[in-house]
Design a protein around this motif. Sequence first.
Motif, PDB file in Angstrom:
ATOM      1  N   HIS A 148       1.093  -1.064  -0.070  1.00  0.00           N
ATOM      2  CA  HIS A 148      -0.110  -0.009  -0.151  1.00  0.00           C
ATOM      3  C   HIS A 148       0.651   1.271   0.112  1.00  0.00           C
ATOM      4  CE1 HIS A 148      -3.513   2.896   0.620  1.00  0.00           C
ATOM      5  NE2 HIS A 148      -2.838   3.461   1.796  1.00  0.00           N
ATOM      6  N   PHE A 149       1.653   1.080   0.633  1.00  0.00           N
ATOM      7  CA  PHE A 149       2.575   2.266   1.291  1.00  0.00           C
ATOM      8  C   PHE A 149       3.949   2.479  -0.555  1.00  0.00           C
ATOM      9  CE2 PHE A 149       7.062   3.988   2.714  1.00  0.00           C
ATOM     10  CZ  PHE A 149       6.573   5.314   2.734  1.00  0.00           C
ATOM     11  N   ALA A 150       3.795   1.466  -1.311  1.00  0.00           N
ATOM     12  CA  ALA A 150       4.438   1.515  -2.434  1.00  0.00           C
ATOM     13  C   ALA A 150       4.062   1.926  -4.154  1.00  0.00           C
ATOM     14  CB  ALA A 150       5.144   0.112  -3.134  1.00  0.00           C
ATOM     15  N   ASP A 151       2.533   1.241  -3.528  1.00  0.00           N
ATOM     16  CA  ASP A 151       1.398   2.219  -4.735  1.00  0.00           C
ATOM     17  C   ASP A 151       1.564   3.577  -4.173  1.00  0.00           C
ATOM     18  OD1 ASP A 151       1.305  -0.058  -5.553  1.00  0.00           O
ATOM     19  OD2 ASP A 151      -0.345  -1.236  -4.172  1.00  0.00           O
ATOM     20  N   ALA A 152       1.019   4.083  -2.662  1.00  0.00           N
ATOM     21  CA  ALA A 152       0.717   5.071  -2.987  1.00  0.00           C
ATOM     22  C   ALA A 152       1.450   6.531  -3.276  1.00  0.00           C
ATOM     23  CB  ALA A 152       0.931   5.503  -1.082  1.00  0.00           C
ATOM     24  N   LEU A 153       3.189   5.861  -3.317  1.00  0.00           N
ATOM     25  CA  LEU A 153       3.928   6.925  -3.154  1.00  0.00           C
ATOM     26  C   LEU A 153       4.251   6.535  -5.322  1.00  0.00           C
ATOM     27  CD1 LEU A 153       6.866   6.234  -1.239  1.00  0.00           C
ATOM     28  CD2 LEU A 153       5.687   8.231  -0.923  1.00  0.00           C
ATOM     29  N   THR A 154       3.059   5.263  -5.258  1.00  0.00           N
ATOM     30  CA  THR A 154       4.270   5.749  -6.838  1.00  0.00           C
ATOM     31  C   THR A 154       2.462   6.533  -7.788  1.00  0.00           C
ATOM     32  OG1 THR A 154       5.021   3.430  -7.032  1.00  0.00           O
ATOM     33  CG2 THR A 154       3.249   3.959  -8.928  1.00  0.00           C
ATOM     34  N   GLN A 155       1.626   5.933  -7.392  1.00  0.00           N
ATOM     35  CA  GLN A 155       0.251   6.937  -7.586  1.00  0.00           C
ATOM     36  C   GLN A 155       0.696   8.588  -7.791  1.00  0.00           C
ATOM     37  OE1 GLN A 155      -3.657   5.729  -5.706  1.00  0.00           O
ATOM     38  NE2 GLN A 155      -3.224   3.351  -5.887  1.00  0.00           N
ATOM     39  N   ILE A 156       1.189   8.852  -6.437  1.00  0.00           N
ATOM     40  CA  ILE A 156       1.529  10.341  -6.773  1.00  0.00           C
ATOM     41  C   ILE A 156       2.896  10.967  -7.001  1.00  0.00           C
ATOM     42  CG2 ILE A 156       3.082  12.020  -4.668  1.00  0.00           C
ATOM     43  CD1 ILE A 156       1.724  10.153  -2.407  1.00  0.00           C
ATOM     44  N   ASP A 157       3.780   9.987  -7.707  1.00  0.00           N
ATOM     45  CA  ASP A 157       4.506  10.606  -8.493  1.00  0.00           C
ATOM     46  C   ASP A 157       4.290  10.600  -9.541  1.00  0.00           C
ATOM     47  OD1 ASP A 157       7.719  10.508  -9.070  1.00  0.00           O
ATOM     48  OD2 ASP A 157       6.880   8.718 -10.658  1.00  0.00           O
ATOM     49  N   ALA A 158       3.011   9.302 -10.339  1.00  0.00           N
ATOM     50  CA  ALA A 158       2.524   9.687 -11.420  1.00  0.00           C
ATOM     51  C   ALA A 158       1.459  10.774 -11.276  1.00  0.00           C
ATOM     52  CB  ALA A 158       1.078   7.769 -11.983  1.00  0.00           C
ATOM     53  N   ALA A 159       1.145  11.003 -10.328  1.00  0.00           N
ATOM     54  CA  ALA A 159       0.429  12.475 -10.294  1.00  0.00           C
ATOM     55  C   ALA A 159       1.182  14.276 -10.818  1.00  0.00           C
ATOM     56  CB  ALA A 159      -0.598  12.633  -9.432  1.00  0.00           C
ATOM     57  N   ILE A 160       2.390  14.165 -10.738  1.00  0.00           N
ATOM     58  CA  ILE A 160       2.875  15.547 -11.233  1.00  0.00           C
ATOM     59  C   ILE A 160       3.400  15.197 -11.954  1.00  0.00           C
ATOM     60  CG2 ILE A 160       5.630  16.060 -10.377  1.00  0.00           C
ATOM     61  CD1 ILE A 160       5.621  14.228  -8.208  1.00  0.00           C
ATOM     62  N   SER A 161       2.724  17.039 -12.901  1.00  0.00           N
ATOM     63  CA  SER A 161       3.025  17.067 -14.417  1.00  0.00           C
ATOM     64  C   SER A 161       4.331  17.831 -14.578  1.00  0.00           C
ATOM     65  CB  SER A 161       2.222  17.571 -14.505  1.00  0.00           C
ATOM     66  OG  SER A 161       1.903  19.028 -13.466  1.00  0.00           O
ATOM     67  N   GLU A 162       4.948  18.762 -13.889  1.00  0.00           N
ATOM     68  CA  GLU A 162       6.044  19.112 -14.179  1.00  0.00           C
ATOM     69  C   GLU A 162       6.496  20.270 -12.217  1.00  0.00           C
ATOM     70  OE1 GLU A 162       9.087  20.458 -16.704  1.00  0.00           O
ATOM     71  OE2 GLU A 162       7.068  19.944 -17.361  1.00  0.00           O
TER      72      GLU A 162
END
Length: 480
Positions: free
Chosen positions: A353-367
Amino acid sequence: MELYDYLQAYAKSGKIPMHMPGHKRNSSFSMANPYEWDVTEVEGLDNLHHPRGILKQEMERLSRRYHTRDTYFLVNGSTGGILTAIASCCRRGDKILVARNCHRSVYHAIYLLNLMPVYIYPEVDEETGIALDIPPQQIADMLEQENVSCVILTSPTYEGIVSDIKSIAAICHRQNIPLIVDEAHGAHLAWGKMFPQTAIQQGADLVIESLHKTLPALTQTALLHRVTERVKAETVARYLSIFQTSSPSYVLMASMGQCMSWLEQSGDGVWTAYEKRLSEFERQAADWRYLRLWRRGNQDRGKLVIGTWGAGMTGIQLAEYLRDKYLIEVEMETPSYILAMTSVADREDTLLHFADALTQIDAAISEPTCSSASALPHHVSGGRAFVQMCPYEAMQYRKKLLRLEDCQGEIAAEYAYVYPPGIPFLAPGEQITEEVAEQIRRAGEAGLSLLGMEDETGSHIYICDLQSGKPSDNDNKEKE
């Protein structure tokens, strides 16, 4: 709402603990009703300050397991062990060689024993401001220059960095100087094959470990290991009786025994599974675009340092986002990274869950708007310390409050540190430099928790009023 009610509500909140204690609130480690176990030194239950029965047997079992001369239960956490270790090696007024990134309990021992600190400094990672390992050659050079009673350093650090204790111990022992290692964050090292060797295995003389930080044991449980004969058992026992409570908790001591039994009975299987969970986390982290899993070769893999310097956010913002959206609470947040502590008690689903959360946050970063940690205040001690007098002497002076920008060149009359982890920017008796004042100012502006200073905003600081001198006995009587 009372604390008990708050704790009950928190337990039901679904928050995922990526922080200590190492049991991670995992119900599989639960005890029977602790009130039934909360007893005093009744017949048959032994006495921690004069062990002759079951407690002696428990500690002897630990000593055999860790291959030490003696291993002692600590119920005041590692703090009690650190105070004991330093007092066992030093006399009042001695010099002590100290790693500047040591925990505040080391500084408290220096104050209580009226010691003069001589500092050694870790390398610092330029990207994050994280303190790295202590160079052995620096210790060798200082021991040639200074007559010290002992050496103390922290390994592993809060972020998991391990120093070359074997080389450092050999350097100390050539001059018959005892080496104390604060291994509070390394109680797990002796159990899993994927970890660096413990300070015990590498030849330190006294080693302190917090079971509760990284193993399934209750908060305040820790161990003090006497590894060699450079420090006598009777000396250690005498100071333990001073710095430990005279009413030790049998619940905490039972927790230590229960933890050891679980580790022995579980075998290598739980550590293999733990390593697989960490490897899966690292695999996901390798695909992040902006967040960074910060790693060094001499680092405990169980400490997850997630850098935000290329993600257009601070670690403080990332921690808040994890808390609010994903119900994840991390161990520490800084302007440039967060620290998550894992343990063998973490369930597979929580790390996923921790890894997935960080992956989702990273993917949502645009610029990202920020690409460097250097533009942010660092969570690190403020440069080289200029010690003008020992902390005990400094705190005997009358003091006066100055604005931070007006105090350059003055001598500090109080501590200044961010907690966690509790590493001082400044200690009493040290000259306040422009660099240190800037560190304090930036930490305050970043919203970090400044402690040790009466003004927690960091805008004012107490200095030694050298002109007014020290209070007289009459002054003290008037205050009483």
